[in-house]
Write a protein that holds these residues in place. Structure first.
Motif, PDB file in Angstrom:
ATOM      1  N   UNK A 132      -7.833 -30.134 -20.184  1.00  0.00           N
ATOM      2  CA  UNK A 132      -6.736 -29.169 -20.139  1.00  0.00           C
ATOM      3  C   UNK A 132      -7.115 -27.914 -19.358  1.00  0.00           C
ATOM      4  N   UNK A 133      -8.440 -27.665 -19.175  1.00  0.00           N
ATOM      5  CA  UNK A 133      -8.885 -26.494 -18.416  1.00  0.00           C
ATOM      6  C   UNK A 133      -8.531 -26.606 -16.938  1.00  0.00           C
ATOM      7  N   UNK A 134      -8.148 -27.802 -16.487  1.00  0.00           N
ATOM      8  CA  UNK A 134      -7.734 -27.990 -15.101  1.00  0.00           C
ATOM      9  C   UNK A 134      -6.339 -27.425 -14.840  1.00  0.00           C
ATOM     10  N   UNK A 135      -5.602 -27.142 -15.898  1.00  0.00           N
ATOM     11  CA  UNK A 135      -4.229 -26.645 -15.776  1.00  0.00           C
ATOM     12  C   UNK A 135      -4.162 -25.197 -16.261  1.00  0.00           C
ATOM     13  N   UNK A 136      -2.997 -24.594 -16.107  1.00  0.00           N
ATOM     14  CA  UNK A 136      -2.805 -23.213 -16.532  1.00  0.00           C
ATOM     15  C   UNK A 136      -3.096 -23.071 -18.018  1.00  0.00           C
ATOM     16  N   UNK A 192      -8.557 -36.445 -27.870  1.00  0.00           N
ATOM     17  CA  UNK A 192      -9.882 -35.958 -28.247  1.00  0.00           C
ATOM     18  C   UNK A 192     -10.452 -35.010 -27.187  1.00  0.00           C
ATOM     19  N   UNK A 193     -10.247 -35.347 -25.932  1.00  0.00           N
ATOM     20  CA  UNK A 193     -10.927 -34.634 -24.842  1.00  0.00           C
ATOM     21  C   UNK A 193     -10.109 -33.497 -24.246  1.00  0.00           C
ATOM     22  N   UNK A 194      -8.911 -33.227 -24.770  1.00  0.00           N
ATOM     23  CA  UNK A 194      -8.093 -32.148 -24.183  1.00  0.00           C
ATOM     24  C   UNK A 194      -8.797 -30.799 -24.283  1.00  0.00           C
ATOM     25  N   UNK A 195      -9.288 -30.469 -25.464  1.00  0.00           N
ATOM     26  CA  UNK A 195      -9.981 -29.193 -25.669  1.00  0.00           C
ATOM     27  C   UNK A 195     -10.980 -29.350 -26.801  1.00  0.00           C
ATOM     28  N   UNK A 196     -12.116 -30.033 -26.543  1.00  0.00           N
ATOM     29  CA  UNK A 196     -13.077 -30.304 -27.618  1.00  0.00           C
ATOM     30  C   UNK A 196     -13.888 -29.094 -28.075  1.00  0.00           C
ATOM     31  N   UNK A 200      -0.583 -28.804 -24.324  1.00  0.00           N
ATOM     32  CA  UNK A 200      -0.935 -28.964 -25.742  1.00  0.00           C
ATOM     33  C   UNK A 200      -1.080 -30.453 -26.062  1.00  0.00           C
ATOM     34  N   UNK A 201      -1.422 -30.750 -27.312  1.00  0.00           N
ATOM     35  CA  UNK A 201      -1.525 -32.151 -27.741  1.00  0.00           C
ATOM     36  C   UNK A 201      -0.184 -32.866 -27.624  1.00  0.00           C
ATOM     37  N   UNK A 202       0.912 -32.129 -27.808  1.00  0.00           N
ATOM     38  CA  UNK A 202       2.237 -32.748 -27.701  1.00  0.00           C
ATOM     39  C   UNK A 202       2.498 -33.243 -26.282  1.00  0.00           C
ATOM     40  N   UNK A 203       2.060 -32.496 -25.290  1.00  0.00           N
ATOM     41  CA  UNK A 203       2.229 -32.908 -23.889  1.00  0.00           C
ATOM     42  C   UNK A 203       1.507 -34.228 -23.659  1.00  0.00           C
ATOM     43  N   UNK A 204       0.285 -34.318 -24.174  1.00  0.00           N
ATOM     44  CA  UNK A 204      -0.507 -35.549 -24.022  1.00  0.00           C
ATOM     45  C   UNK A 204       0.191 -36.732 -24.672  1.00  0.00           C
ATOM     46  N   UNK A 205       0.618 -36.559 -25.911  1.00  0.00           N
ATOM     47  CA  UNK A 205       1.236 -37.662 -26.647  1.00  0.00           C
ATOM     48  C   UNK A 205       2.514 -38.156 -26.007  1.00  0.00           C
ATOM     49  N   UNK A 206       3.401 -37.243 -25.647  1.00  0.00           N
ATOM     50  CA  UNK A 206       4.683 -37.637 -25.061  1.00  0.00           C
ATOM     51  C   UNK A 206       4.469 -38.296 -23.698  1.00  0.00           C
ATOM     52  N   UNK A 207       3.493 -37.806 -22.907  1.00  0.00           N
ATOM     53  CA  UNK A 207       3.225 -38.402 -21.590  1.00  0.00           C
ATOM     54  C   UNK A 207       2.813 -39.868 -21.724  1.00  0.00           C
ATOM     55  N   UNK A 208       1.985 -40.177 -22.718  1.00  0.00           N
ATOM     56  CA  UNK A 208       1.509 -41.556 -22.879  1.00  0.00           C
ATOM     57  C   UNK A 208       2.614 -42.459 -23.414  1.00  0.00           C
ATOM     58  N   UNK A 209       3.335 -42.030 -24.440  1.00  0.00           N
ATOM     59  CA  UNK A 209       4.343 -42.917 -25.028  1.00  0.00           C
ATOM     60  C   UNK A 209       5.528 -43.124 -24.084  1.00  0.00           C
ATOM     61  N   UNK A 210       5.744 -42.216 -23.147  1.00  0.00           N
ATOM     62  CA  UNK A 210       6.810 -42.428 -22.156  1.00  0.00           C
ATOM     63  C   UNK A 210       6.549 -43.691 -21.352  1.00  0.00           C
TER      64      UNK A 210
END
Length: 605
Positions: free
Chosen positions: A368-372, A357-361, A377-387
């Protein structure tokens, strides 16, 4: 009966073979009558559409056809086709499926469902509301099919406590007598249930009851009708709630992700659709539709009765409600106190949702504004958590273990094993998504989308608001007979080009089309959740048709309301965006030569 079933299977196998063989031959004139590259691409799309609608091949196998047909026909090279099957959108969906596997692994879904039912109460209308709320919430994160399969056993247990097992068995037999061949005709086969087992073991008692004509009092007949209707209302509410709930999040159902993927293909500059913005738009629509759907189902099946609302309940119904309350409470107590693994999965699930929700509201800067810019993307968020699920311990680690040299060196099992993920994740859906993205890429690269845009002149005078209603109705009817994923794959390129011709924001047409293909309520074969509920044997086609007709109408009207009100401010639908204007200029420059587009002219663009 067995002979009829065998004959149906033979006829179906012959028909499937004929569809596989004849469809490519019948559609061959398309290649000759259209410009070379566009004709070939349209040929592939129509072949896939026929195979998807008839299920002559498994849906996932049909989705793989672009890998072979696009290179062979000179539409796209394989190094451009194959990457479409593993875009970041696919990994976002995969992360949602893995999270769902962890929730199922530790029975967190059952704890949530029983807790909600304890809170809403045990009156039939309230229980239906509790079922719909729980199913829709689960369907936001799990697949619609899995949510329905999880909730039906809970519903059956509550219904048996309300009405008793003997009455349930009689009702099941009566339904099967009224509609003996309905399951076979719809290619659905009953799953053996406890009710059917009880019915089969009481054959003698049932035969005696049939042989002896007993005059049943009118009150008992009404009570039996009431019970049968409530049973139907329970069962029919679950698949409907699953279909509605899946629209609330991007990962809730495959068509939502196909929209996201095709937007990136057709309009690379479009960045207004993400997990947060979609949820802000779709969640209120889901709640509104869920509430009106609950009122309709409860009114139709006796959960809400305006005539008898002031009458005192009979002792039979009060006793039944007390039994249901005890069953729900007992089932919840059997789960025991919340385990460490359940708390860990719940925490990671909440973190998963919050970060998405908070990646790019949009209305405020996201994390996400803290990074380049553009890297996360949302995929980065999802895969990071399920790992984390694959290495986080399922039992509370002890600090003493580090200092006790004699402690056994036993491996602590993780929250989710890869073997379990392999068994539970529906990998065929990933391939189906990839097939849709490959098809969209083929339409774009071959110029087929431009060709379609050049033939939409008759629709240019249609008011956009009317176009939204017409599109939603057409797609909702089409998806009653075809897979919703296949439906949206076919229609989205057409809707994108129609929006360019109408000079409206493409999302104004593509979002209603996407959500509308999830509104399939009238037939058992419309969606897998409908099929699962129908296969219980308690529902007939006419029950789903009369209930689903008004549900479809409500869905179309509510979707039109949403897209013309709060969606306009969320997705800036009132203006023709720059990212669509660039696409439109390319189409305009190609329209004079649309009838003579060749490979060489496309390469110059």
């Amino acid at each position: 009966m067995a002979a009829i079933g065998a004959l149906v299977k033979k006829v179906w196998s012959i028909r499937r073979f004929l569809v596989l063989l004849c469809t490519p031959l019948v559609l061959l004139p398309i290649i000759i009558s259209l410009p070379p590259k566009e004709g070939k691409c349209l040929y592939v799309i129509l072949v896939m559409a026929v195979y998807w609608c008839t299920e002559a091949l498994p849906l996932a196998v049909t989705a793989l056809l672009p890998i072979t047909l696009f290179p062979f026909l000179g539409i796209l090279p394989s190094n451009k086709v194959c990457p479409q099957y593993f875009l970041d959108t696919n990994f976002l969906f995969l992360s949602g499926l893995i999270m769902a596997s962890a929730i199922e692994e530790w029975n967190l879904h059952r704890r949530i469902a029983l807790k909600v039912l304890m809170l809403v109460g045990v009156q039939p209308a309230r229980l239906i509301l509790g079922m719909m709320l729980t199913t829709s919430f689960l369907s936001m994160w799990l697949s619609n099919t899995a949510s329905t399969a999880m909730m039906l056993p809970i519903a059956n247990a509550i219904l048996k406590s309300l009405f008793g097992e003997k009455e349930a068995s009689k009702d099941l037999n009566r339904e099967n007598e009224e509609n003996p061949a309905s399951l076979q005709q719809n290619k659905l086969y009953t799953v053996p249930t406890e009710l059917q087992f009880l019915a089969s073991t009481e054959d003698k008692d049932l035969m005696e009851e049939k042989e002896v004509a007993i005059e049943v009092p009118m009150d008992l007949k009404k009570e039996d009708e009431y019970r049968a209707n409530i049973w139907k209302g329970f069962l029919i509410s679950i698949p409907y709630a699953a279909s509605i709930g899946g629209t609330a999040t991007l990962t809730g159902t495959a068509p939502n992700l196909i929209l996201l993927g095709q937007l990136k293909s057709f309009f690379p500059g479009c960045d207004v659709v993400n997990f947060g913005s979609w949820f802000v738009f779709a969640f209120p629509l889901m709640l509104l539709f869920l509430f009106l759907g609950w009122l309709w189902i409860s009114f139709l099946y006796g959960g809400i009765n305006l005539r008898h609302c002031r009458k005192k309940k009979s002792e039979i119904r009060m006793d039944a409600e007390d039994r249901a309350r005890e069953v729900i409470k007992e089932d919840y107590q059997k789960l025991g106190p919340m385990k460490f693994a359940e708390r860990a999965v719940l925490f990671l699930f909440c973190l998963f949702a919050i970060l998405l929700f908070s990646r790019d509201p949009k209305f405020i800067p996201g994390w996400a504004s803290l990074f380049t810019l553009g890297f996360v993307s949302d995929a980065v968020t999802g895969v990071a958590i399920v790992t984390v699920l694959f290495f986080f311990p399922s039992q509370k680690p002890s600090c003493k273990w580090w200092f006790d040299l004699k402690a056994p060196n036993t491996e602590n099992a993780p929250l989710l094993s890869w073997r379990r993920a392999q068994e539970t994740v529906p990998w065929n859906i990933i391939l189906l998504l990839g097939g849709g993205f490959a098809m969209a890429k083929g339409c774009e690269e071959s110029g087929l989308s431009v060709w379609i845009g050049g033939h939409l002149h008759p629709l240019e005078n249609v008011p956009p608001a009317v176009a939204v209603v017409l599109i939603t109705v057409v797609i909702a009817l089409f998806t009653e007979f075809a897979s919703n994923t296949a439906t949206i794959i076919i229609f989205l390129p057409i809707l994108a080009e129609l929006a360019i011709r109408l000079k409206v924001n493409p999302l104004y047409l593509m979002i209603p089309g996407t959500i509308g293909c999830s509104y399939a309520f009238m037939l058992p074969v419309s969606t897998p959740p409908n099929s699962i509920a129908f296969s219980s044997g308690h529902l007939m086609v006419k029950d789903m048709a009369r209930t689903g007709l008004l549900m479809n109408l409500m869905g179309v009207l509510l979707l039109s309301l949403a897209i013309n009100t709060w969606a306009k401010s969320i997705f800036q639908l009132g203006t023709f965006p720059e990212w669509a204007n660039i696409h439109g200029e390319n189409i305009t420059s190609l329209l004079p030569d649309v009838k003579n587009v060749t490979l060489s002219s496309l390469n110059k663009i």
